[in-house]
Design an enzyme around this catalytic site. Structure first.
Site, PDB file in Angstrom:
ATOM      1  N   GLU A   1     -29.096  12.255   3.589  1.00 21.83           N
ATOM      2  CA  GLU A   1     -28.455  11.486   4.996  1.00 21.83           C
ATOM      3  C   GLU A   1     -29.524  10.706   5.598  1.00 21.83           C
ATOM      4  O   GLU A   1     -30.766  11.272   5.818  1.00 21.83           O
ATOM      5  CB  GLU A   1     -27.923  12.446   5.658  1.00 21.83           C
TER       6      GLU A   1
ATOM      7  N   ARG B   1     -12.350   8.026  -3.139  1.00 20.41           N
ATOM      8  CA  ARG B   1     -11.405   7.591  -2.569  1.00 20.41           C
ATOM      9  C   ARG B   1      -9.706   7.802  -3.050  1.00 20.41           C
ATOM     10  O   ARG B   1      -9.092   8.551  -2.297  1.00 20.41           O
ATOM     11  CB  ARG B   1     -11.667   6.199  -2.340  1.00 20.41           C
TER      12      ARG B   1
ATOM     13  N   ASP C   1      -5.359   3.517   7.539  1.00 15.59           N
ATOM     14  CA  ASP C   1      -6.938   3.308   7.430  1.00 15.59           C
ATOM     15  C   ASP C   1      -7.360   1.533   7.714  1.00 15.59           C
ATOM     16  O   ASP C   1      -8.382   1.330   7.820  1.00 15.59           O
ATOM     17  CB  ASP C   1      -7.599   3.855   6.128  1.00 15.59           C
TER      18      ASP C   1
ATOM     19  N   THR D   1       1.173  -6.687  14.501  1.00 14.30           N
ATOM     20  CA  THR D   1      -0.090  -7.135  14.339  1.00 14.30           C
ATOM     21  C   THR D   1       0.047  -8.532  15.234  1.00 14.30           C
ATOM     22  O   THR D   1       1.189  -8.511  16.132  1.00 14.30           O
ATOM     23  CB  THR D   1      -0.352  -7.692  12.914  1.00 14.30           C
TER      24      THR D   1
ATOM     25  N   ALA E   1      -0.315  -1.810   4.739  1.00 13.31           N
ATOM     26  CA  ALA E   1      -1.292  -0.441   4.680  1.00 13.31           C
ATOM     27  C   ALA E   1      -2.112  -0.721   3.448  1.00 13.31           C
ATOM     28  O   ALA E   1      -2.079   0.485   2.585  1.00 13.31           O
ATOM     29  CB  ALA E   1      -0.118   0.622   4.667  1.00 13.31           C
TER      30      ALA E   1
ATOM     31  N   ALA F   1      -0.174   6.031   4.909  1.00  9.51           N
ATOM     32  CA  ALA F   1       0.739   4.897   5.865  1.00  9.51           C
ATOM     33  C   ALA F   1       1.862   4.370   5.453  1.00  9.51           C
ATOM     34  O   ALA F   1       2.942   4.279   5.853  1.00  9.51           O
ATOM     35  CB  ALA F   1      -0.426   4.216   6.526  1.00  9.51           C
TER      36      ALA F   1
ATOM     37  N   GLY G   1       0.697  -1.274   0.002  1.00 10.49           N
ATOM     38  CA  GLY G   1       0.099  -0.001   0.006  1.00 10.49           C
ATOM     39  C   GLY G   1       0.855   1.259   0.247  1.00 10.49           C
ATOM     40  O   GLY G   1       1.970   1.213   0.808  1.00 10.49           O
TER      41      GLY G   1
ATOM     42  N   CYS H   1      -6.895  13.624   1.457  1.00 13.80           N
ATOM     43  CA  CYS H   1      -7.685  14.911   2.113  1.00 13.80           C
ATOM     44  C   CYS H   1      -7.969  16.125   1.223  1.00 13.80           C
ATOM     45  O   CYS H   1      -8.750  16.876   1.562  1.00 13.80           O
ATOM     46  CB  CYS H   1      -6.985  15.252   3.483  1.00 13.80           C
TER      47      CYS H   1
ATOM     48  N   TYR I   1      -2.430  36.420  24.331  1.00 10.74           N
ATOM     49  CA  TYR I   1      -3.715  37.540  23.938  1.00 10.74           C
ATOM     50  C   TYR I   1      -3.022  38.588  23.472  1.00 10.74           C
ATOM     51  O   TYR I   1      -2.336  39.286  23.740  1.00 10.74           O
ATOM     52  CB  TYR I   1      -4.502  37.745  25.441  1.00 10.74           C
TER      53      TYR I   1
END
Lengths: 449, 449
Positions: free
Chosen positions: B180, B133, B283, B273, B111, B11, B7, B42, B426
């Site tokens: 939805e 995707r 993911d 794992t 991954a 990742a 993958g 993203c 501030y």
């Protein structure tokens, strides 16, 4: 219960308001020698630049509105001249008619603030030389600055407020010089970071004079020239003095309230002074540095607000603490945001932390997302514990977020490794999959190992 | 040392890069069945909306550039079909010529990511119905979306990505409907906060269909109508499916690698794992919730990146941990920023925290400084310990800062009282003397006492 508050700006009004919320039945009186109370001192540079046009926007409460809102007897134009700590009596001069008042209190909160340092330089009394502290200072500066014949302005002192005022005067199309005695602007920053700001100021057309002080102001009634110690002559129509402030502590000191080593009023975490029933808060009082656990004096609006609140609650019979500060500060200088929190390298070394300094440059959000900028972060970690001790950040965007995350991390005693682990929010308009804070942690871990 | 990575998105590439930095001499091979690697998943909504015009901006590394930069043998178009865990052998299909390859590894990093849920709704195979995707999904959607005859778009599913795509399609002047099944958008948010977003979507002209699912897609080759379970008929030219994603775990599961209760691959804090020498990241893998200490599966780019890095370091002989997540998420929906971190009320209650919910509305910076907006913050505190457990924030500006401060606070186990004490930065352009975080702490303390 009779609670008296001396001073009506950030700490004093916070204290009075919180005292009222804590004890609905107390008699609360607030003495302020000026005519304004409850104004936003930190907003004055933006009021002067006319970004904020209305005076009312800066004055959060008038004496009348504050009085009505919190049921507090607000006495402006009243100067407290003596505190009789043994008998819990204040002697107050009503400035309007020169009358003396006597007021017996059960609890007293001293919030006398700070005043600008005005050095005894020849010519300092000429017209058009102003400090900036109160709304009336700002009114006078704004009135002058909006005049077309005021073209050349010198700002003496390149601290946070000085540089905010440089931007304000530039926005008003003035020709601005800055004169700073230190070799760099922003003395609390490290040299390499200050140099980024210096370049930005020069790019904006500011005449930057470093490592040089004022020898003399020259003029005939009005100031028209500044002569520096190195002999430079700068023509000016207006001078802003922003060399620094000092705590207003004469009243407290003369009344037997102890001052700390910093020269400000010594207080404990409850804001109690050396005298029972007397609290102090705001720019006249010390704070504790959360990292060194030593008393420090860093007069800032955010601290004044919190200290006032704590003093007000405790004076009214509550029980609350202000744990301390990290000296976190932030300011906007033209397109840059400049921020600091915690210790700098020298302070860390002096306090035995064996500081390791780490510098990174990172995107403030995803590199491919429009409008990306760079953040420069310099941080200090303790060699033994790997704890974050302090940070300086400069950049155009996203600085305030990272300084607040790092302030929270210091407050929480987080280490370099922790900075990588915090699950910070990621989407392209806000950050990168590895936020600058995570990158800082990664780089620091490597350097510390 | 031979390290194989299956993958090549967030990742996988993080793992390969970190493995290389950890062991300069290892043989590292990365198998990816698609043609692209190392793309910014993203960022795809912004690529589709043409805010980011160039495909190259989204694809951080090409196979060639990644290979050269990290000295990794990148094999795209290669699908791993079997992992022989006993003998450390991968069987890989070269998709271009249907040839089988055999690869012996010392360490393996899985991954495999996640894939979109595509429900068996009648008509789902019609043209112009897309999941989102991969970059090639995005390429197809963008090509269609830039066509003028595509006017009406339906987005199925109102999670973070669905709503980002609503904005993208609106920016392209499409007429957008959202369907939805749940009664509110953003299922991870509380109803009252979701309603703020719903109003904003409606103000922006989005046709919002809640508590209704898709019964059928109608069309002749291309989709031209969506029929909902309640019987509504919506004309469409394009449909985006964003119902959710599921971890891609068939390969791992069939090879004997254990899945967790969430259905994703179970891992420890070292990303190992159930099988020695095999790591999983991103993911396809679980995380630990830092608050409940239970395994959770929340596929996000920031987590994938960190997990990949940890897996890569450990596979190459290092020793690093990913402690867990707070499920921190953020998204931009038109003018709003919407963010969440930690537990919501139901999760907190289920995990025995006795949550107390606190809501505040506060200015994002000084009220008198131009451009001020309101932040709505809802936070959850534990009744007994007063610890902050979670927060949702909605507003136009300053949301990302406060969610990151609160995520840092949760990570650090801070209480309501601590939130008041943090020395946040501030100045009027950035905050108020009492930052919203401090106000939240004050209000929470009062409610909890």
């Amino acid at each position: 219960m009779k609670i008296a508050v001396i001073g009506g700006v950030a700490a004093g009004t916070s204290a009075a308001a919180k005292a009222r919320r804590t004890d609905p039945d107390a008699e609360i009186v607030l003495f302020e020698k000026d005519n304004d109370i409850s104004y936003a001192g930190c907003g004055l540079p933006y009021y002067i630049s006319d970004l904020i046009e209305e005076r009312e926007a800066i004055v959060v409460n008038t004496p009348a509105s504050f009085s009505e809102r919190y049921n507090v007897d607000v006495k402006t134009g009243h100067e407290v001249t003596t505190i009789n700590c043994d008998e819990n009596i204040l002697f107050v001069k009503d400035l309007a008619n020169d009358k003396k008042i006597r007021y017996e209190y059960d609890k007293l909160i001293v919030a006398t603030g700070a005043s600008p340092v005005v050095p005894p330089i020849p010519g300092i009394d000429l017209n058009n030389i102003f400090p900036l502290r109160t709304v009336s200072d700002a009114d006078q500066i704004k009135e002058k600055a909006l005049e077309d014949n005021i073209k050349k302005v010198a700002v003496i002192g390149a601290g946070l407020i000085g540089l905010e005022m440089v931007e304000s005067f530039s926005k008003l199309a003035k020709d601005v010089s800055v004169i700073e005695m230190q070799p760099h602007v922003l003395p609390q920053f490290s040299n390499e970071m200050a140099e980024i700001v210096e370049k930005h100021l020069q790019d904006k057309g500011v005449n930057l004079i470093l490592a040089d002080g004022v020898k003399e102001f020259i003029g005939d009634e009005k100031v028209n020239k500044v002569i520096t110690q190195s002999g430079q002559e700068i023509e000016v129509d207006l001078v802003l003095l922003s060399i620094g402030v000092k705590p207003v502590v004469d009243l407290a000191e003369e009344s037997g309230i102890k001052l700390g080593k910093t020269g400000a009023i010594a207080v404990d975490s409850k804001m109690q002074t050396s005298v029972e029933h007397i609290y102090a808060a705001g720019d006249c009082a010390e704070s504790k540095d959360l990292l060194t656990e030593k008393p420090v004096w860093v007069p800032l609006g955010s601290t004044a607000n919190k200290q006032g609140r704590v003093a007000g609650e405790n004076a009214a019979g509550g029980n609350y603490e202000h744990l301390g500060i990290l000296k976190t500060g932030i300011t906007k200088i033209f397109d840059l945001t400049v921020a600091t929190t915690g210790l700098n390298e020298e302070e860390a070394a002096e306090n035995g932390f064996e500081p390791v300094s780490v510098k990174i440059r990172a995107h403030h959000h995803a590199g491919y997302y429009p409008g990306v900028n760079q953040l420069d972060i310099k941080a200090i970690f303790a060699k033994k514990t790997q704890r974050l001790l302090g940070a300086e950040i400069i950049g155009e965007k996203g600085v305030d977020k990272r300084i607040d995350v790092l302030a929270t991390a210091i407050f929480s005693k987080l280490t370099a490794a922790d900075l990588f682990q915090i699950d910070l929010a990621y989407a392209p308009p806000y950050s990168s999959p590895k936020d600058p804070v995570a990158i800082l942690g990664m780089v620091a871990e490597k350097k510390l190992s």
